[in-house]
Each structure stands twice: as structure tokens, then as C-alpha cells.
Design a protein around this motif. Structure first.
Motif, short mmCIF file in Angstrom:
data_model
loop_
_atom_site.label_atom_id
_atom_site.label_comp_id
_atom_site.label_asym_id
_atom_site.label_seq_id
_atom_site.Cartn_x
_atom_site.Cartn_y
_atom_site.Cartn_z
N TRP A 1 36.94 26.83 0.95
CA TRP A 1 37.08 27.34 2.33
C TRP A 1 38.46 27.95 2.52
CZ3 TRP A 1 35.43 22.14 5.05
CH2 TRP A 1 34.08 21.88 4.78
N GLN A 2 39.48 27.22 2.07
CA GLN A 2 40.85 27.69 2.26
C GLN A 2 41.09 29.00 1.51
OE1 GLN A 2 43.30 26.56 4.21
NE2 GLN A 2 42.16 24.81 5.01
N ARG A 3 40.51 29.12 0.31
CA ARG A 3 40.66 30.38 -0.45
C ARG A 3 40.03 31.54 0.30
NH1 ARG A 3 39.06 28.13 -6.48
NH2 ARG A 3 41.06 27.10 -6.94
N PHE A 4 38.88 31.28 0.88
CA PHE A 4 38.22 32.33 1.65
C PHE A 4 39.07 32.72 2.86
CE2 PHE A 4 35.49 33.64 5.18
CZ PHE A 4 34.80 34.70 4.60
N PHE A 5 39.62 31.73 3.56
CA PHE A 5 40.49 32.01 4.70
C PHE A 5 41.66 32.89 4.28
CE2 PHE A 5 39.35 27.54 6.55
CZ PHE A 5 38.08 28.00 6.86
N ASP A 6 42.29 32.50 3.17
CA ASP A 6 43.44 33.28 2.68
C ASP A 6 43.05 34.71 2.36
OD1 ASP A 6 45.58 31.42 2.77
OD2 ASP A 6 44.82 30.42 0.99
N GLN A 7 41.87 34.87 1.74
CA GLN A 7 41.45 36.21 1.35
C GLN A 7 41.18 37.08 2.58
OE1 GLN A 7 41.60 37.34 -1.59
NE2 GLN A 7 40.78 39.36 -1.16
N GLN A 8 40.63 36.49 3.62
CA GLN A 8 40.31 37.27 4.82
C GLN A 8 41.56 37.78 5.53
OE1 GLN A 8 36.98 38.10 5.81
NE2 GLN A 8 36.91 37.44 3.69
N PHE A 9 42.67 37.08 5.36
CA PHE A 9 43.90 37.51 6.03
C PHE A 9 45.00 37.86 5.02
CE2 PHE A 9 41.61 35.50 9.41
CZ PHE A 9 41.96 36.25 10.53
N TYR A 10 44.54 38.28 3.84
CA TYR A 10 45.49 38.71 2.82
C TYR A 10 46.22 39.97 3.31
CZ TYR A 10 47.37 40.48 -1.55
OH TYR A 10 48.20 40.96 -2.53
N GLY A 11 47.55 39.97 3.21
CA GLY A 11 48.33 41.13 3.60
C GLY A 11 48.68 41.19 5.07
N PHE A 12 48.16 40.24 5.87
CA PHE A 12 48.51 40.25 7.29
C PHE A 12 50.00 39.91 7.44
CE2 PHE A 12 49.10 38.70 11.54
CZ PHE A 12 48.17 39.37 12.32
N SER A 13 50.71 40.73 8.17
CA SER A 13 52.14 40.49 8.36
C SER A 13 52.48 40.62 9.84
CB SER A 13 52.97 41.49 7.55
OG SER A 13 52.66 42.81 7.90
N LEU A 14 53.60 40.02 10.21
CA LEU A 14 54.02 39.99 11.61
C LEU A 14 54.96 41.15 11.92
CD1 LEU A 14 54.70 36.20 12.19
CD2 LEU A 14 52.61 37.48 12.60
N SER A 15 54.84 41.66 13.11
CA SER A 15 55.74 42.69 13.62
C SER A 15 55.68 42.60 15.13
CB SER A 15 55.30 44.08 13.15
OG SER A 15 54.03 44.42 13.70
N GLN A 16 56.32 43.53 15.81
CA GLN A 16 56.23 43.51 17.27
C GLN A 16 54.83 43.84 17.75
OE1 GLN A 16 59.46 46.07 18.63
NE2 GLN A 16 60.68 44.26 19.07
N GLN A 17 54.06 44.55 16.90
CA GLN A 17 52.68 44.88 17.27
C GLN A 17 51.71 43.78 16.83
OE1 GLN A 17 54.74 47.20 15.65
NE2 GLN A 17 55.22 48.14 17.62
#
Length: 532
Positions: free
Chosen positions: A145-161
């Protein structure tokens, strides 16, 4: 700062080339040239060429804003050098903050680099990635489950947007539906793992952006959402059927405990209260003595390791002491936690909350007394929680002398709590003494509070107004003198109400004589008809 504005669409085109054509190290060197103010002689020629000089090492730069590939620099680099990047940052400064652009470019380049690594892994990597993309099922393990979660949000990064709040909401919206319709207790276990994933990512974002100029903004968001997840977890934990999990899904439950332990016992700085997660889950296992004994043995073995870092040792000590709390031996737990290199009040509110929930007031008071030295240096929000818990406990005591002494000892930080308590208990004399000691003006108090005291005994309010008048006069300016005369009007009404006009006449006479050399004050007193 040099100012040269070129069309906004051209600026966007130039920044796109920085994102697609530059490596991170070269981009950062270009930022350094710009940040140190080394770009000079900026001008636009022929309508499409930006000419500039980058000082030290004195490179001539020509940027073709229509055809970026034709841009030139006199340095030895064939193309896409840091000097060209520095000029682009300078041009961007006319429209927005270049430091924001740098952060966005860094994140985009990092994502591009990761994607290239995945592509270069060949078919084996592609197959492994496809395996992780399979949606969670009841037959899968929590690790999957955790691997799937990580894959779904791979590359997500924080910014002002892209804020941490946006990530939290997106993760809940996208991943929660997969567990809908599952049978208990796997449904609750899945919900727990979704929360653990969000908390892991919060910690990851916090660590990755710690040195960023957005660090304060991101840290604040991480702590806010971390608290929100913690509150959700504390509501979820009581719904877990731990007995069914340990009997029918022991492998899945062990994976869950291992995941929690990895974060809670690491001792690293985090915006998430992992010790609270660890303790809340293990408290649900109070009747499973064999599991607890095995965990205690593991903790004690880890505590025997040499050269433990202080934070790591503190995390292990707190975890081990928690099992004494579970057994009801709070005193033994506190003795063990005396060994902590650093105690933070926020780490122990979990126990206060539990005592409040169970209405174990004597047990709560024991923790409050032990926490008192720690709370004295706590943050204001932690102090507020401490006072609220103690106010709850004091209502169950026959005498509030201990609580009052604590509030007095923590003044002025406890002023608001102590002041409200005195009013609620109608201890008006003590309330007035508190305002006098803190030099609070009647103008800064709620009129309803003043009226309550005045209604009980108008004489109690007199010293408060006398002090305020003296403080206004000490300001030695016309505005302060006008404020003083307004306070005198209220004082006059109080003396009338008390039928003490002789005392009033004596007071105003002595005041005028005392400050006879303050001509502006004398004028204000005459305007108010207080003196002839």
C-alpha cells in the motif's frame, strides 16, 4: 538593481530554457552571480538582443530573446553557461522575485533528473514500477500500500502554488476511496496507513526544503497539517480492533508497528509528533502482554548500544517509559524520563489528554506538577494548554492555593488565565492587585470587567485610576495630559459615588501642586475645570 523590461512572454520563454537546458549546479552558479550583483551594463539592442556584462570574471553576454540557442557568452563554455543564466535572473527581477523562480526551477530539474533515472533503468525498472502501480487490495501487505501511495505522488514538490494543505487534501481525495467497502479491521488499518503516508511525506517535505528561502512558510504548513493528522489519528486509534489484527492479520500489524517505530525511534527532528503516534498505538495493546514484552526487550537492547546520539536515546527512553505508564506506574515512568537530555512540554500533553479523558484528576495533577519546571520555558501555546489542563483539575480540588501559586510563579505569561480565574471567583481585590502589579491601564481592560468590580466595591477601582493618571502624566506630552484628564473625570464620578468629595478635592489639589511646573498639564486641568 538594473531595470530592463522585455515582453512578459519572452521572459517566460527564457525561463523555460533555464528549466529544460540547464543542469542544477550551473543554474545555481548563475543565481550566485545575480545575487551578488555582478550583472552590469544591461541594455536592449536591435529589439531582440540583450547585452550585459557579468563582472568577475568579466564575461560579455548576448541573449537572443527570439532564438535562445543563438545566445552567446565570451567565456569558455560552449553554451548554456552560468553567466547567461545570471542575466536571465536579472531580467526576471523586473516582473517577480527571482528567488521564487530559482526554487521552481530547482524542483523541475530534480523531477526531470528522477524521470531520466527511471527511463535509464530499462525494462526491469519499468516492470517494477508497473507492479507498484497496482491499486491497493485487501490481499496486499501494508508495505505494498505504501509503495503505491509513494508512486502516486512521486515528484510532488512544494511551492507557493503547491502547499502542504493541497497535498493533504489531494492524498485524502485520491487514495481514501481505495479502502472503501473493505471489511473491518482492514478498513481501519488502511485508513491508518493513509495517515502514516501523509505524515511521512510531511516529514520528507520538511527535510528537503529546510534550507530553502520558503523554509518558514513550509515548516509552518507542515506543523499545522502534522497536528491535524495527529488529531485524526487519535480519533482513529480507538476504532482499531487490535485483538483481531494481532490474531488474524499479525503480519500486517507487525509491518504497521515496524513502520511507526522506524519514525518514532529515530530521534530526528520532525514537524510530526511520531512519539505520540507510537504511544497511542501501543496503548491500545495494553492487554497483549507478550507483544509488549517483546517490544520492551527490543527497546532495552537498543538502549544498550554504544555512542547513541542524544535525540535517539531520548526517543528510546520515552518509548520504554511509556510501557510503565501503560502498566499504571507513572512514578517509575517519570523517574526513567528524568534521564532525558531534553524535556519538551509538548511531548507529555498526550498523558494529560489521556488523564482528562479518563477523568483521572489526581493522576493528571501528578503529571502537571512534574511538568512545571519544563513549562516555565515552554512556548506560549504549550503554556496555554498547560493552564487549561490545570484549570480543569483545580475544579476537583478542595483548595486552589497550589494552582494560584503556580499562576503567580509563571507571571506575566499566565496573566490572562490568572486574571480570568480571579474574576470568575469574584476575588476582586486580588484582581485589582494583579492589574496594579502589571501596570495595566483601565483603558486596556474590558469595561464589563471593570463594571463588575465597581459594582461590588467602587473603592477597589480607585488605585487603578490613580496609577493610570500618574503614568499618563509621566508621558509629558499634550496627548498624554488629555488622557489623564479623561481618567480624572472617571475618578471624580467614583469619589461622588463613594460620597468622598472631600478626599477628591484634597487629591486634585495635591496633584496640581505636585505638577505645577508642567504648564501644558495645568492648561488641561483648567480646561476640565478641575482647578481654577
Amino acid at each position: 538593481m538594473l531595470k530592463l523590461q522585455i515582453p512578459k512572454n519572452r521572459i517566460h520563454e527564457l525561463t523555460r530554457h533555464l528549466q529544460s537546458d540547464y543542469e542544477l549546479d550551473r543554474l545555481e552558479r548563475g543565481w550566485e552571480y545575480f545575487h551578488k550583483g555582478r550583472v552590469a551594463g544591461l541594455e536592449l539592442k536591435h529589439g531582440v538582443e540583450v547585452h550585459a556584462l557579468v563582472l568577475e570574471p568579466n564575461c560579455e553576454v548576448i541573449i537572443d530573446i527570439d532564438h535562445f540557442s543563438k545566445s552567446e557568452c565570451s567565456c569558455s563554455t560552449v553554451r548554456n553557461c552560468e553567466h547567461i543564466a545570471a542575466v536571465v535572473f536579472t531580467l526576471y527581477a523586473s516582473y517577480a522575485r527571482p528567488e521564487l523562480l530559482l526554487q521552481q526551477l530547482k524542483q523541475a530539474i530534480m523531477i526531470r533528473s528522477r524521470q531520466q533515472q527511471i527511463r535509464s533503468g530499462g525494462r526491469t525498472a519499468d516492470k517494477r514500477q508497473q507492479d507498484r502501480l497496482e491499486p491497493p487490495t485487501e490481499e496486499q501487505s501494508p508495505v505494498q500500500w505504501q509503495r503505491f501511495f509513494d508512486q502516486q505522488f512521486y515528484g510532488f514538490s512544494l511551492s507557493q502554488q503547491h502547499s502542504i494543505e493541497l497535498f493533504h487534501n489531494a492524498a485524502k481525495e485520491k487514495l481514501a476511496p481505495y479502502g472503501e467497502g473493505w471489511k473491518s479491521p482492514l478498513k481501519e488499518l488502511y485508513d491508518l496507513h493513509l495517515l502514516l503516508f501523509i505524515m511521512r511525506k510531511i516529514e520528507q517535505f520538511y527535510q528537503e526544503t529546510k534550507a530553502s528561502y520558503l523554509s518558514y512558510y513550509i515548516e509552518t504548513g507542515c506543523r499545522t497539517i502534522g497536528r491535524k493528522c495527529q488529531e485524526e489519528l487519535l480519533r482513529l486509534t480507538p476504532t482499531l480492533d487490535v485483538e483481531a489484527l494481532t490474531q488474524s492479520y499479525s503480519a500486517e500489524w507487525k509491518e504497521t508497528l515496524h513502520l511507526i517505530s522506524e519514525s518514532a525511534l529515530s530521534g530526528k527532528e520532525s514537524p510530526v509528533s511520531w512519539p505520540t503516534v507510537y504511544r497511542s498505538v501501543w496503548w491500545r495493546m495494553a492487554n497483549l502482554s507478550s507483544w509488549i514484552a517483546e517490544e520492551q526487550t527490543r527497546l532495552q537492547h537498543m538502549l544498550q548500544a554504544k555512542d547513541l546520539m542524544p535525540k535517539r536515546k531520548d526517543a528510546l527512553l520515552m518509548a520504554d517509559a511509556h510501557f510503565a505508564v501503560i502498566a499504571g506506574d507513572d512514578e517509575a515512568a517519570r523517574r526513567q524520563m528524568e534521564q532525558l537530555s531534553k524535556r519538551e512540554a509538548r511531548d507529555f500533553f498526550f498523558y494529560l489528554h489521556h488523564c482528562h479523558k479518563e477523568q483521572a484528576w489526581e493522576r493528571m495533577l501528578a503529571w502537571l506538577r512534574w511538568l512545571l519546571p519544563v513549562v516555565q520555558r515552554a512556548q506560549q501555546e504549550e503554556l496555554r494548554q498547560f493552564c487549561q489542563y490545570w484549570m480543569e483539575a483545580v475544579g476537583r480540588q478542595s483548595d486552589d492555593a497550589e494552582w494560584v501559586s503556580v499562576m503567580v510563579a509563571l507571571l506575566p505569561r499566565t496573566y490572562n488565565f490568572y486574571s480570568a480565574y480571579l474574576l470568575k471567583g469574584r476575588r476582586y481585590k486580588a484582581w485589582i492587585d494583579l492589574q496594579l502589579a502589571n501596570r495595566v491601564s483601565p483603558n486596556d481592560l474590558y469595561s464589563v470587567d471593570l463594571q463588575s468590580v465597581e459594582k461590588q466595591n467602587p473603592a477597589l477601582v480607585l488605585p487603578l485610576y490613580h496609577q493610570a493618571v500618574e503614568r499618563c502624566i509621566a508621558g509629558k506630552n499634550r496627548t498624554a495630559y488629555k488622557s489623564a484628564t479623561k481618567l480624572l473625570k472617571k475618578l471624580n464620578n467614583l469619589y461622588k459615588k463613594l460620597d468622598r468629595l472631600n478626599d477628591w478635592e484634597d487629591y486634585i489639589y495635591r496633584l496640581a501642586v505636585k505638577y505645577s511646573r508642567l504648564r501644558a498639564l495645568q492648561e488641561e486641568l483648567r480646561k476640565g475645570k478641575w482647578i481654577p
